[in-house]
Design a protein around this motif. Structure first.
Motif, PDB file in Angstrom:
ATOM      1  N   CYS A  31       0.807  -1.217   0.000  1.00  0.00           N
ATOM      2  CA  CYS A  31       0.000   0.000   0.000  1.00  0.00           C
ATOM      3  C   CYS A  31       0.843   1.271   0.000  1.00  0.00           C
ATOM      4  O   CYS A  31       0.283   2.374   0.019  1.00  0.00           O
ATOM      5  N   LEU A  36       4.357   0.768  -4.790  1.00  0.00           N
ATOM      6  CA  LEU A  36       3.644   1.029  -6.048  1.00  0.00           C
ATOM      7  C   LEU A  36       4.617   1.334  -7.179  1.00  0.00           C
ATOM      8  O   LEU A  36       4.468   0.828  -8.301  1.00  0.00           O
ATOM      9  N   LEU A  77      -1.392  -3.965 -11.066  1.00  0.00           N
ATOM     10  CA  LEU A  77      -1.909  -2.943 -10.154  1.00  0.00           C
ATOM     11  C   LEU A  77      -3.258  -3.344  -9.551  1.00  0.00           C
ATOM     12  O   LEU A  77      -3.530  -3.059  -8.381  1.00  0.00           O
ATOM     13  N   SER A  78      -4.109  -3.998 -10.344  1.00  0.00           N
ATOM     14  CA  SER A  78      -5.398  -4.448  -9.798  1.00  0.00           C
ATOM     15  C   SER A  78      -5.189  -5.528  -8.741  1.00  0.00           C
ATOM     16  O   SER A  78      -5.825  -5.516  -7.673  1.00  0.00           O
ATOM     17  N   SER A  81      -3.835  -3.926  -5.610  1.00  0.00           N
ATOM     18  CA  SER A  81      -4.866  -3.171  -4.883  1.00  0.00           C
ATOM     19  C   SER A  81      -5.750  -4.107  -4.060  1.00  0.00           C
ATOM     20  O   SER A  81      -6.074  -3.812  -2.898  1.00  0.00           O
ATOM     21  N   ILE A  82      -6.136  -5.217  -4.662  1.00  0.00           N
ATOM     22  CA  ILE A  82      -6.994  -6.171  -3.933  1.00  0.00           C
ATOM     23  C   ILE A  82      -6.220  -6.787  -2.766  1.00  0.00           C
ATOM     24  O   ILE A  82      -6.748  -6.915  -1.651  1.00  0.00           O
ATOM     25  N   CYS A  84      -3.731  -5.481  -1.203  1.00  0.00           N
ATOM     26  CA  CYS A  84      -3.556  -4.434  -0.194  1.00  0.00           C
ATOM     27  C   CYS A  84      -4.815  -4.282   0.650  1.00  0.00           C
ATOM     28  O   CYS A  84      -4.747  -4.145   1.869  1.00  0.00           O
ATOM     29  N   TYR A  85      -5.974  -4.306  -0.010  1.00  0.00           N
ATOM     30  CA  TYR A  85      -7.244  -4.169   0.713  1.00  0.00           C
ATOM     31  C   TYR A  85      -7.477  -5.349   1.651  1.00  0.00           C
ATOM     32  O   TYR A  85      -8.024  -5.192   2.754  1.00  0.00           O
TER      33      TYR A  85
END
Length: 367
Positions: A31, A36, A77-78, A81-82, A84-85
Motif C-alpha cells: 500500500c 507502487l 496494479l489491480s 490493490s486487492i 492491499c485491501y
C-alpha cells in the motif's frame, strides 16, 4: 489492584503481538508509494520481456508493446490493490491459505483483464473471444505469480526474522535496575518508616515506578515519562545520599509526541552518581539537560569528578555507555549519536537525536 495491572499488561502485550502480526502478514505491505513504484517498474520490464520473447528484438513493434504493457499494468496494479485491501484479513490466515487466496486473486484478475482487453479491441478485428489467448495469459500469470508470491513470502519471512532479532537485541540491551540499588532503596525505606512516613511512602512510589519501567516490554515512551523516571531515580538517591548529592535540572519543554527508548537517561544518571558523586567524600553535582536545537533533541548528563578519578573513566562506565550507544543505533540508526567529553573536573555525556526520527517513531505503524 495487582491482578488488574497484570491483566492490563497482558492485554497490552497481546495488542502488541496482534499489531506485529497485522504489520507483517503473508506478503510485504503493497500500500506504500515505494511499493507502487516498484510494481509499475517491474510490470513494465515484464512487458518488454514478453514482447521481445514473442517477436524478437529486430521485429519489436511499439504498438504490441503498448497493448501488452497496458494489460500487464492492469493485472499487476489491480491484483496489488486487492491484496492491499485484504492484507489485514490475509495476515490472520495461515501461510498456505493466504498464499492460495493470493494466487487465485491474481489468476482471476488476469482472466478479467484479458477478457476486458479483447472486448475493448472488438472494433479492430476481434469479433469473438480468443479463449486460447486467455488461456495463454493465464498460464503466464500462473507461472509468474507463483514465483513472485513465493519471493514476496520469503522476503517477508526474512523481515520477520530480522525484526524478531532486533527486538531480542533491544531487550537484551534494555536497562535493568541493579540489585544493589534495589536492596539499598529497601533498606532506606525501612529506616524511614518510623522517622518520616511520608518520605518513605514517596520512596516506595518512586521505586515501584522504576521497577515497573524496568520490567516493561521493549518499546518507546514519551519524553516526559522518561524524564519522570529519571526524577524518580534521583529522588531515591537524594534520600540516601542527602546533601552529598546536588541535582541541577535544566529541562526545556518538549513536544508531547516525542518518544524515547525506555530508561535511556537512568543508566547515565546512575553512572554519574556511582562514578562521580559516591567516590567523593564531599559529594558532587549531577546536571540533567534536555533541549531542542536546530531540529535536534539534545540530552546531556554532567557529573563532577573526584580528584583521584579525573581523566580515568572506569570500565563499568564505558560498558554502560556502549550499551546505550547500541540501543540508540537499534532504534534510530544514524539519526542518533552519543558523545563523551571527559574534562578535568567533570564528565559529560551527550545524546543527540534528530527530531524527525523521534517524531516518526511516534506515528502509528500502518498495517
Amino acid at each position: 489492584m495487582g491482578l488488574g495491572m497484570m491483566a492490563q499488561g497482558k492485554q497490552q502485550h497481546n495488542g502488541q503481538a496482534t499489531g506485529l502480526r497485522e504489520a507483517l502478514g503473508f506478503i510485504p505491505n503493497l500500500c506504500t508509494g515505494y511499493a507502487l513504484l516498484l510494481l509499475i517498474l517491474a510490470a513494465e520490464l515484464l512487458s518488454v520481456l514478453l514482447v521481445v520473447a514473442n517477436s524478437g528484438l529486430r521485429d519489436l513493434r511499439w504498438a504490441e508493446l503498448g497493448l501488452v504493457s497496458f494489460l500487464v499494468q492492469w493485472v499487476v496494479l489491480s491484483s496489488a490493490s486487492i491484496l492491499c485491501y485484504l492484507q489485514s484479513y490475509l495476515a490472520r490466515l495461515g501461510p498456505m491459505r493466504a498464499g492460495l487466496i493470493s494466487y487465485a486473486i491474481v489468476l482471476v484478475v488476469t482472466m478479467i483483464c484479458s477478457l476486458g482487453g479483447q472486448w475493448l479491441l472488438r472494433d479492430i478485428g476481434k469479433l469473438a473471444i480468443d479463449w486460447w489467448q486467455v488461456a495463454s495469459h493465464l498460464v503466464i500469470a500462473a507461472v509468474l505469480a507463483g514465483i513472485i508470491l513465493r519471493y514476496l513470502y520469503l522476503q517477508q519471512q526474512l523481515q520477520k526474522q530480522q525484526q524478531a532479532e532486533l527486538r531480542a537485541r533491544i531487550q537484551a540491551l534494555q536497562s535493568r535496575i541493579e540489585p544493589h540499588f534495589l536492596f539499598n532503596s529497601m533498606n532506606s525505606i525501612a529506616s524511614l518508616i518510623a522517622v518520616d512516613p511520608q518520605l518513605a511512602e514517596r520512596q516506595v512510589e518512586d521505586l515501584s515506578d522504576l521497577m515497573r519501567a524496568s520490567l516493561a516490554e521493549v518499546g518507546l515512551i514519551s519524553a516526559a515519562r522518561e524524564l519522570q523516571l529519571c526524577r524518580s531515580y534521583l529522588h531515591i538517591q537524594q534520600a540516601r545520599l542527602g546533601q552529598r548529592l546536588q541535582v541541577n535540572w535544566q529541562v526545556q519543554p518538549l513536544p508531547e509526541a516525542l518518544l524515547l527508548p525506555n530508561l535511556l537517561l537512568q543508566p547515565l544518571v546512575e553512572n554519574a552518581i556511582k562514578y562521580g558523586v559516591e567516590p567523593d567524600p564531599q559529594g558532587g553535582q549531577v546536571t540533567v539537560q534536555a533541549d531542542i536545537r536546530a531540529e535536534v533533541l539534545e540530552l546531556v548528563v554532567i557529573n563532577s569528578l573526584p580528584v583521584s578519578d579525573i581523566n580515568q573513566p572506569s570500565a563499568g562506565n564505558q560498558m554502560a555507555l556502549e550499551n546505550i550507544h547500541h540501543r540508540l543505533a537499534a532504534h534510530y540508526g544514524v539519526a542518533a549519536s552519543l558523545a563523551v567529553d571527559n574534562k578535568t573536573d567533570q564528565f559529560k555525556v551527550s545524546v543527540t537525536i534528530e527530531l524527525t526520527a523521534c517524531l516518526a517513531q511516534s506515528r502509528p505503524r500502518q498495517s
